[in-house]
Design a protein around this motif. Structure first.
Motif, PDB file in Angstrom:
ATOM      1  N   MET A  21      10.950   7.484 -10.939  1.00  0.00           N
ATOM      2  CA  MET A  21      11.822   6.337 -10.776  1.00  0.00           C
ATOM      3  C   MET A  21      11.376   5.451  -9.613  1.00  0.00           C
ATOM      4  SD  MET A  21      15.860   6.423 -11.055  1.00  0.00           S
ATOM      5  CE  MET A  21      16.559   5.237 -12.108  1.00  0.00           C
ATOM      6  N   HIS A  22      10.653   6.024  -8.636  1.00  0.00           N
ATOM      7  CA  HIS A  22      10.168   5.212  -7.513  1.00  0.00           C
ATOM      8  C   HIS A  22       9.124   4.194  -7.947  1.00  0.00           C
ATOM      9  CE1 HIS A  22      12.147   6.835  -4.006  1.00  0.00           C
ATOM     10  NE2 HIS A  22      12.151   7.989  -4.619  1.00  0.00           N
ATOM     11  N   SER A  23       8.599   4.340  -9.166  1.00  0.00           N
ATOM     12  CA  SER A  23       7.583   3.400  -9.641  1.00  0.00           C
ATOM     13  C   SER A  23       8.196   2.141 -10.263  1.00  0.00           C
ATOM     14  CB  SER A  23       6.656   4.090 -10.634  1.00  0.00           C
ATOM     15  OG  SER A  23       7.396   4.505 -11.763  1.00  0.00           O
ATOM     16  N   ILE A  24       9.518   2.034 -10.263  1.00  0.00           N
ATOM     17  CA  ILE A  24      10.166   0.815 -10.746  1.00  0.00           C
ATOM     18  C   ILE A  24      10.011  -0.215  -9.633  1.00  0.00           C
ATOM     19  CG2 ILE A  24      12.251  -0.192 -11.692  1.00  0.00           C
ATOM     20  CD1 ILE A  24      13.355   2.669 -11.906  1.00  0.00           C
ATOM     21  N   LEU A  25       9.390  -1.344  -9.932  1.00  0.00           N
ATOM     22  CA  LEU A  25       9.051  -2.310  -8.896  1.00  0.00           C
ATOM     23  C   LEU A  25       9.826  -3.618  -9.015  1.00  0.00           C
ATOM     24  CD1 LEU A  25       5.183  -1.811  -8.879  1.00  0.00           C
ATOM     25  CD2 LEU A  25       6.902  -0.679  -7.436  1.00  0.00           C
ATOM     26  N   VAL A  26       9.981  -4.258  -7.887  1.00  0.00           N
ATOM     27  CA  VAL A  26      10.667  -5.546  -7.811  1.00  0.00           C
ATOM     28  C   VAL A  26      10.067  -6.559  -8.779  1.00  0.00           C
ATOM     29  CG1 VAL A  26      11.016  -7.541  -6.296  1.00  0.00           C
ATOM     30  CG2 VAL A  26      11.520  -5.243  -5.460  1.00  0.00           C
ATOM     31  N   LYS A  27       8.752  -6.620  -8.860  1.00  0.00           N
ATOM     32  CA  LYS A  27       8.098  -7.648  -9.683  1.00  0.00           C
ATOM     33  C   LYS A  27       8.495  -7.566 -11.155  1.00  0.00           C
ATOM     34  CE  LYS A  27       3.801  -5.003 -10.005  1.00  0.00           C
ATOM     35  NZ  LYS A  27       2.421  -4.991  -9.512  1.00  0.00           N
ATOM     36  N   ASP A  28       8.977  -6.401 -11.590  1.00  0.00           N
ATOM     37  CA  ASP A  28       9.361  -6.234 -12.984  1.00  0.00           C
ATOM     38  C   ASP A  28      10.787  -6.696 -13.277  1.00  0.00           C
ATOM     39  OD1 ASP A  28       6.853  -5.092 -13.608  1.00  0.00           O
ATOM     40  OD2 ASP A  28       7.555  -3.155 -12.844  1.00  0.00           O
ATOM     41  N   TYR A  29      11.582  -6.957 -12.237  1.00  0.00           N
ATOM     42  CA  TYR A  29      12.988  -7.307 -12.436  1.00  0.00           C
ATOM     43  C   TYR A  29      13.445  -8.532 -11.654  1.00  0.00           C
ATOM     44  CZ  TYR A  29      13.410  -2.991 -14.971  1.00  0.00           C
ATOM     45  OH  TYR A  29      13.242  -2.009 -15.907  1.00  0.00           O
ATOM     46  N   MET A  30      12.639  -9.051 -10.758  1.00  0.00           N
ATOM     47  CA  MET A  30      13.047 -10.183  -9.923  1.00  0.00           C
ATOM     48  C   MET A  30      13.176 -11.472 -10.729  1.00  0.00           C
ATOM     49  SD  MET A  30       9.568 -10.991  -7.838  1.00  0.00           S
ATOM     50  CE  MET A  30       8.443 -12.243  -8.415  1.00  0.00           C
ATOM     51  N   ASP A  80       5.880  -5.592  -4.866  1.00  0.00           N
ATOM     52  CA  ASP A  80       5.558  -4.182  -5.090  1.00  0.00           C
ATOM     53  C   ASP A  80       6.531  -3.226  -4.405  1.00  0.00           C
ATOM     54  OD1 ASP A  80       3.320  -4.632  -6.742  1.00  0.00           O
ATOM     55  OD2 ASP A  80       2.113  -5.107  -4.987  1.00  0.00           O
ATOM     56  N   THR A  81       7.629  -3.722  -3.885  1.00  0.00           N
ATOM     57  CA  THR A  81       8.648  -2.864  -3.291  1.00  0.00           C
ATOM     58  C   THR A  81       9.358  -2.086  -4.398  1.00  0.00           C
ATOM     59  OG1 THR A  81       8.997  -4.432  -1.483  1.00  0.00           O
ATOM     60  CG2 THR A  81      10.755  -2.831  -1.876  1.00  0.00           C
ATOM     61  N   SER A  82       9.705  -0.852  -4.111  1.00  0.00           N
ATOM     62  CA  SER A  82      10.408   0.001  -5.070  1.00  0.00           C
ATOM     63  C   SER A  82      11.868  -0.432  -5.209  1.00  0.00           C
ATOM     64  CB  SER A  82      10.351   1.451  -4.577  1.00  0.00           C
ATOM     65  OG  SER A  82      11.306   2.247  -5.239  1.00  0.00           O
ATOM     66  N   ILE A  83      12.328  -0.493  -6.442  1.00  0.00           N
ATOM     67  CA  ILE A  83      13.735  -0.796  -6.732  1.00  0.00           C
ATOM     68  C   ILE A  83      14.631   0.260  -6.073  1.00  0.00           C
ATOM     69  CG2 ILE A  83      15.478  -0.800  -8.579  1.00  0.00           C
ATOM     70  CD1 ILE A  83      13.895  -3.376  -8.639  1.00  0.00           C
ATOM     71  N   VAL A  84      14.217   1.512  -6.095  1.00  0.00           N
ATOM     72  CA  VAL A  84      15.006   2.588  -5.494  1.00  0.00           C
ATOM     73  C   VAL A  84      15.177   2.346  -3.998  1.00  0.00           C
ATOM     74  CG1 VAL A  84      15.054   5.071  -4.999  1.00  0.00           C
ATOM     75  CG2 VAL A  84      14.348   4.254  -7.260  1.00  0.00           C
ATOM     76  N   GLU A  85      14.137   1.889  -3.333  1.00  0.00           N
ATOM     77  CA  GLU A  85      14.201   1.595  -1.896  1.00  0.00           C
ATOM     78  C   GLU A  85      15.249   0.512  -1.604  1.00  0.00           C
ATOM     79  OE1 GLU A  85      11.305  -0.474   1.426  1.00  0.00           O
ATOM     80  OE2 GLU A  85      10.368   0.703  -0.187  1.00  0.00           O
TER      81      GLU A  85
END
Length: 137
Positions: free
Chosen positions: A1-10, A87-92
């Motif tokens: 789940m840590h591989s979910i990135l901002v660039k995919d949802y911003m 590239d920041t993690s969504i979980v973070e």
């Protein structure tokens, strides 16, 4: 789940306000776009601050009371802005939000504003990835 990135949802076309915009025009822009705040950028699209409706209220009251011309956004914006990279993690970010951090994060790449991510985007990412967990199990 840590591989979910901002660039995919911003949101890639973030509403931004130029630093020399007067407060009245900035508030009209926020209201027209239905947002409660926006990143402030310089002439090179570099993130230099963040302005919210709340930041503008006191100044607008003062301007109305004294019949003064509206000041520039630069006089009321926050200059210490918590931002993230694509590239920041969504979980973070989700964990950061639990600590009552900002609810909107400007997304910057090499200092330039490239998007914004908010609670709705984070929830969408978590929901979609939770569904993926059920499919795999």
């Amino acid at each position: 789940m840590h591989s979910i990135l901002v660039k995919d949802y911003m949101q890639h076309n973030a509403h931004a306000i130029p630093i020399d915009t007067n407060i009245k025009d900035a508030v009209e822009s926020l209201l027209n776009d239905g947002v409660i705040g926006a990143p402030v950028i310089d002439g090179n699209d570099h993130l230099v601050g963040y302005v919210s409706e709340q930041d503008c209220i006191k100044e607008m009251l003062n301007d109305a009371f004294f019949c003064e011309e509206p000041a520039s956004v630069r006089t009321v914006m926050k200059t210490e802005v918590v931002s993230v990279t694509p590239d920041t993690s969504i979980v973070e970010i989700a964990q950061s939000m639990l600590d009552r951090r900002p609810k909107n994060y400007p997304v910057v790449d090499s200092g330039k504003l490239v998007g914004i991510i908010n609670r709705s985007h984070i929830l969408r990412a978590l929901l979609e990835n939770e569904q993926d967990c059920y499919i795999r199990h």
